[in-house]
Design a protein around this motif. Structure first.
Motif, PDB file in Angstrom:
ATOM      1  N   VAL A 281       0.849  -1.187   0.000  1.00 53.45           N
ATOM      2  CA  VAL A 281       0.000   0.000   0.000  1.00 53.45           C
ATOM      3  C   VAL A 281       0.885   1.236   0.000  1.00 53.45           C
ATOM      4  O   VAL A 281       1.809   1.344   0.815  1.00 53.45           O
ATOM      5  N   LEU A 282       0.620   2.169  -0.917  1.00 51.58           N
ATOM      6  CA  LEU A 282       1.314   3.453  -0.958  1.00 51.58           C
ATOM      7  C   LEU A 282       0.392   4.502  -0.351  1.00 51.58           C
ATOM      8  O   LEU A 282      -0.704   4.741  -0.858  1.00 51.58           O
ATOM      9  N   ILE A 283       0.820   5.109   0.750  1.00 57.90           N
ATOM     10  CA  ILE A 283       0.016   6.106   1.459  1.00 57.90           C
ATOM     11  C   ILE A 283       0.625   7.481   1.230  1.00 57.90           C
ATOM     12  O   ILE A 283       1.787   7.722   1.576  1.00 57.90           O
ATOM     13  N   VAL A 284      -0.165   8.388   0.676  1.00 56.62           N
ATOM     14  CA  VAL A 284       0.326   9.717   0.301  1.00 56.62           C
ATOM     15  C   VAL A 284      -0.455  10.768   1.088  1.00 56.62           C
ATOM     16  O   VAL A 284      -1.651  10.969   0.858  1.00 56.62           O
ATOM     17  N   ASP A 285       0.219  11.458   2.012  1.00 61.81           N
ATOM     18  CA  ASP A 285      -0.425  12.497   2.819  1.00 61.81           C
ATOM     19  C   ASP A 285       0.653  13.415   3.379  1.00 61.81           C
ATOM     20  O   ASP A 285       1.680  12.944   3.879  1.00 61.81           O
ATOM     21  N   ASP A 286       0.422  14.728   3.302  1.00 63.21           N
ATOM     22  CA  ASP A 286       1.435  15.673   3.779  1.00 63.21           C
ATOM     23  C   ASP A 286       1.407  15.850   5.291  1.00 63.21           C
ATOM     24  O   ASP A 286       2.330  16.431   5.872  1.00 63.21           O
ATOM     25  N   GLU A 287       0.359  15.360   5.962  1.00 66.44           N
ATOM     26  CA  GLU A 287       0.296  15.415   7.424  1.00 66.44           C
ATOM     27  C   GLU A 287       1.017  14.199   7.995  1.00 66.44           C
ATOM     28  O   GLU A 287       0.571  13.056   7.823  1.00 66.44           O
ATOM     29  N   ASP A 288       2.128  14.445   8.700  1.00 64.27           N
ATOM     30  CA  ASP A 288       2.928  13.332   9.212  1.00 64.27           C
ATOM     31  C   ASP A 288       2.113  12.413  10.123  1.00 64.27           C
ATOM     32  O   ASP A 288       2.211  11.185  10.025  1.00 64.27           O
ATOM     33  N   GLY A 289       1.300  13.025  11.008  1.00 61.71           N
ATOM     34  CA  GLY A 289       0.531  12.212  11.947  1.00 61.71           C
ATOM     35  C   GLY A 289      -0.484  11.330  11.251  1.00 61.71           C
ATOM     36  O   GLY A 289      -0.635  10.149  11.587  1.00 61.71           O
ATOM     37  N   VAL A 290      -1.186  11.896  10.255  1.00 64.99           N
ATOM     38  CA  VAL A 290      -2.184  11.118   9.511  1.00 64.99           C
ATOM     39  C   VAL A 290      -1.508  10.000   8.726  1.00 64.99           C
ATOM     40  O   VAL A 290      -1.977   8.853   8.722  1.00 64.99           O
ATOM     41  N   ARG A 291      -0.407  10.344   8.084  1.00 62.29           N
ATOM     42  CA  ARG A 291       0.291   9.334   7.267  1.00 62.29           C
ATOM     43  C   ARG A 291       0.794   8.179   8.124  1.00 62.29           C
ATOM     44  O   ARG A 291       0.646   6.998   7.771  1.00 62.29           O
ATOM     45  N   GLU A 292       1.374   8.514   9.288  1.00 59.22           N
ATOM     46  CA  GLU A 292       1.954   7.480  10.142  1.00 59.22           C
ATOM     47  C   GLU A 292       0.888   6.569  10.739  1.00 59.22           C
ATOM     48  O   GLU A 292       1.034   5.339  10.754  1.00 59.22           O
ATOM     49  N   VAL A 293      -0.215   7.162  11.212  1.00 61.22           N
ATOM     50  CA  VAL A 293      -1.229   6.314  11.836  1.00 61.22           C
ATOM     51  C   VAL A 293      -1.937   5.448  10.792  1.00 61.22           C
ATOM     52  O   VAL A 293      -2.270   4.283  11.050  1.00 61.22           O
ATOM     53  N   THR A 294      -2.154   5.984   9.592  1.00 65.17           N
ATOM     54  CA  THR A 294      -2.760   5.186   8.518  1.00 65.17           C
ATOM     55  C   THR A 294      -1.838   4.039   8.130  1.00 65.17           C
ATOM     56  O   THR A 294      -2.284   2.903   7.895  1.00 65.17           O
ATOM     57  N   LYS A 295      -0.550   4.336   8.102  1.00 65.99           N
ATOM     58  CA  LYS A 295       0.453   3.311   7.779  1.00 65.99           C
ATOM     59  C   LYS A 295       0.411   2.170   8.796  1.00 65.99           C
ATOM     60  O   LYS A 295       0.374   0.988   8.436  1.00 65.99           O
ATOM     61  N   ARG A 296       0.358   2.508  10.066  1.00 58.92           N
ATOM     62  CA  ARG A 296       0.395   1.482  11.107  1.00 58.92           C
ATOM     63  C   ARG A 296      -0.892   0.660  11.138  1.00 58.92           C
ATOM     64  O   ARG A 296      -0.865  -0.549  11.395  1.00 58.92           O
ATOM     65  N   ILE A 297      -2.033   1.305  10.869  1.00 64.37           N
ATOM     66  CA  ILE A 297      -3.282   0.531  10.820  1.00 64.37           C
ATOM     67  C   ILE A 297      -3.254  -0.447   9.649  1.00 64.37           C
ATOM     68  O   ILE A 297      -3.646  -1.610   9.775  1.00 64.37           O
ATOM     69  N   ALA A 298      -2.791   0.032   8.481  1.00 62.43           N
ATOM     70  CA  ALA A 298      -2.696  -0.858   7.318  1.00 62.43           C
ATOM     71  C   ALA A 298      -1.749  -2.022   7.597  1.00 62.43           C
ATOM     72  O   ALA A 298      -2.007  -3.170   7.196  1.00 62.43           O
ATOM     73  N   GLN A 299      -0.653  -1.745   8.293  1.00 53.52           N
ATOM     74  CA  GLN A 299       0.275  -2.820   8.644  1.00 53.52           C
ATOM     75  C   GLN A 299      -0.373  -3.824   9.593  1.00 53.52           C
ATOM     76  O   GLN A 299      -0.093  -5.029   9.507  1.00 53.52           O
ATOM     77  N   SER A 300      -1.270  -3.351  10.453  1.00 49.72           N
ATOM     78  CA  SER A 300      -1.944  -4.264  11.377  1.00 49.72           C
ATOM     79  C   SER A 300      -2.857  -5.236  10.633  1.00 49.72           C
ATOM     80  O   SER A 300      -3.185  -6.297  11.158  1.00 49.72           O
ATOM     81  N   PHE A 301      -3.262  -4.879   9.403  1.00 50.36           N
ATOM     82  CA  PHE A 301      -4.070  -5.784   8.577  1.00 50.36           C
ATOM     83  C   PHE A 301      -3.214  -6.730   7.748  1.00 50.36           C
ATOM     84  O   PHE A 301      -3.752  -7.555   7.006  1.00 50.36           O
ATOM     85  N   GLY A 302      -1.874  -6.593   7.822  1.00 52.11           N
ATOM     86  CA  GLY A 302      -0.987  -7.500   7.103  1.00 52.11           C
ATOM     87  C   GLY A 302      -0.347  -6.926   5.862  1.00 52.11           C
ATOM     88  O   GLY A 302       0.361  -7.644   5.140  1.00 52.11           O
ATOM     89  N   PHE A 303      -0.557  -5.629   5.566  1.00 50.55           N
ATOM     90  CA  PHE A 303       0.009  -5.024   4.360  1.00 50.55           C
ATOM     91  C   PHE A 303       1.418  -4.507   4.604  1.00 50.55           C
ATOM     92  O   PHE A 303       1.776  -4.099   5.716  1.00 50.55           O
TER      93      PHE A 303
END
Length: 402
Positions: A281-303
Motif C-alpha cells: 500500500v502506498l500512502i500519500v499524505d502531507d500530514e505526518d501524523g495522519v500518514r503514520e497512523v494510517t500506515k500502522r493501521i494498514a500494517q496491522s491488517f498485514g500489508f
C-alpha cells in the motif's frame, strides 16, 4: 447608474441583501476550510486511539490503565468531528442520505425527547396535519434541526411561562401550469412557533449567522446549522417575529415525486471483523501524523506500506518500486498537498498504471469529491477522520485477498 454609497447615504434593501450574501458566502468558505484542517487533526487523534487499543492486556489479564483516558480522547475527538459536520453543513457541503419518512412521526418523536430536557415552565404542543405525503429527508439531520428550533424557542422564555408549538402541513405555491390556475400544494412545512418575547429587526437580520447568539453562553451555531441542513434538503427557512409577539420559524421542504433514495449505511463504532490482507500500500499524505497512523493501521491488517509526503514524492516512490519489480495494490491519496496535489498526482499515476487502484482521502465532504472525480476510476473516497473499520472496508474493496 449605480446607487451612491458615499457618506450620509443609506444603503438600499438591495444593497443590504447583496452585502449580506457576500458576508455569508465568505463565512461559508471559512467554515469549509476550518472543517478541512480540523478533520486532518482529528484523523491523527482517532487513529492513535485505535492503535493504542490494539495493545494487549497485561500479563495478569487486567485492563491497561490507559483504557479510560483513551475512551475520553475518542469521545472528545468524535464531538470535534460532529462539529465539523455542522460547519460543513452550513457551508452547504454536507451529504444527506435521504429516505422517505413520515414528517409527523419525526415531529412527535422529537417533541417527546425535548420535553424531558426543557424547563417545566414551558409547554410543548403539536398541531399535525393528517395524511401528509412522505418527506424525502435525512431523519437524523432534520431531527437535529428540530431540536435546535425547539430549544431556542423554549429558552426564549427564561423563567416565565409560555408555550412552543410544532405544526406540520402543506404550503401552497403558484401553479406553473396554465395561466389563471390557482395555487396548488407544492411544499411540506414543519413549523415551530412560540408566544415568547419575539425579536427586533437587528436580531432577525443576524439570526442565521454562525456564532451569533443573544445568550450569555453558547456557541451560536444552532440556527446556522439548521439553515445548512434545510438548504441541503433543497428547502428554505422563513422567520416571522416582532417584539412582544412571539416567533415563528417555518421550514419548507419540497414534496418528492421520485422513488425513495435508500439511506447510506452508517459506519459503526465497533472494532472491524478479523481480516488479513496482503500486498503493498502506498500512502500519500502531507500530514505526518495522519500518514503514520494510517500506515500502522494498514500494517496491522498485514500489508506492507510505503509512505509519501506529497504528490511528487509519491511519483518518485512509485517509480522506485517499479524499478524493483513491485507495484502497489492500492494508493491511498490525499487531495490537498504542497508541491503536487492529489489531483495532479492521480493523473500522473494513471499515465504510469491505468488500472491502478486509488482511494482518495480528504477532510472535505464526500459528495463534492465524488462528483469531481467521478470519471477518473477511483475505487472509493475515504473522508477524514476515518475509523479503523472504514479503512479496512476500502482496503478489502481495493485488495480483495485473504
Amino acid at each position: 447608474m449605480g446607487a451612491e454609497t458615499g457618506p450620509g447615504h443609506d444603503l438600499t434593501d438591495r444593497e443590504r441583501q447583496l452585502l449580506q450574501g457576500q458576508k455569508m458566502e465568505a463565512l461559508a468558505r471559512l467554515a469549509g476550510g476550518v472543517a478541512h484542517d480540523f478533520n486532518n487533526l482529528l484523523a491523527g487523534i482517532l487513529g492513535n486511539v485505535v492503535l493504542a487499543r490494539l495493545v494487549p492486556p497485561s500479563a495478569g489479564g487486567a485492563i491497561e490503565p490507559a483504557s479510560a483516558p483513551l475512551a475520553q480522547i475518542e469521545a472528545i475527538a468524535q464531538r470535534g468531528a460532529d462539529l465539523c459536520k455542522q460547519l460543513t453543513g452550513f457551508a452547504g457541503k454536507m451529504d444527506f442520505p435521504l429516505e422517505r419518512r413520515d414528517l409527523n412521526a419525526l415531529a412527535r418523536e422529537t417533541v417527546e425527547l425535548v420535553r424531558l430536557s426543557i424547563a417545566r415552565n414551558v409547554a410543548l404542543g403539536l398541531d399535525l396535519a393528517p395524511e401528509l405525503p412522505g418527506a424525502l429527508i435525512d431523519p437524523g439531520a432534520l431531527h437535529e434541526a428540530l431540536i435546535n428550533l425547539l430549544s431556542n424557542g423554549a429558552e426564549a422564555f427564561g423563567t416565565k411561562e409560555g408555550e412552543v408549538r410544532v405544526r406540520t402541513g402543506l404550503a401552497s405555491v403558484l401553479s406553473p401550469g396554465k395561466e389563471g390556475e390557482g395555487p396548488r400544494p407544492g411544499l411540506l412545512f414543519l413549523e415551530v412557533s412560540d408566544n415568547g418575547p419575539g425579536m427586533g429587526p437587528e436580531v432577525l437580520a443576524s439570526l442565521f449567522e454562525p456564532f451569533f447568539t443573544t445568550k450569555p453562553t453558547g456557541r451560536g451555531l444552532g440556527l446556522a446549522t439548521v439553515l445548512g441542513i434545510v438548504r441541503g434538503h433543497g428547502g428554505t427557512v422563513e422567520v416571522r417575529s416582532e417584539p412582544g409577539a412571539g416567533t415563528t420559524v417555518r421550514v419548507l421542504l419540497p414534496i418528492p415525486d421520485e422513488a425513495p433514495v435508500p439511506a447510506a449505511p452508517k459506519a459503526g463504532t465497533e472494532a472491524p471483523a478479523p481480516w488479513r490482507g496482503e500486498g503493498l500500500v502506498l500512502i500519500v499524505d502531507d500530514e505526518d501524523g495522519v500518514r503514520e497512523v494510517t500506515k500502522r493501521i494498514a500494517q496491522s491488517f498485514g500489508f506492507q506500506v510505503v509512505g509519501a509526503c506529497d504528490g511528487q514524492d509519491a511519483l518518485e516512490k512509485f517509480d522506485e518500486l517499479a524499478r524493483q519489480g513491485q507495484s502497489p495494490c492500492v494508493v491511498l491519496l490525499d487531495l490537498l498537498m504542497p508541491k503536487m496535489d492529489g489531483a495532479e498526482a492521480l493523473h500522473a499515476l494513471r499515465t504510469r498504471s491505468p488500472d491502478l487502484a486509488v482511494v482518495l482521502m480528504s477532510g472535505y465532504s464526500e459528495p463534492e469529491m465524488v462528483a469531481r472525480f467521478a470519471d477518473q476510476g477511483v475505487v472509493a473516497f475515504l473522508p477524514k477522520p476515518f475509523r479503523m473499520a472504514e479503512l479496512q472496508a476500502v482496503l478489502r474493496r481495493a485488495c480483495p485477498v485473504g
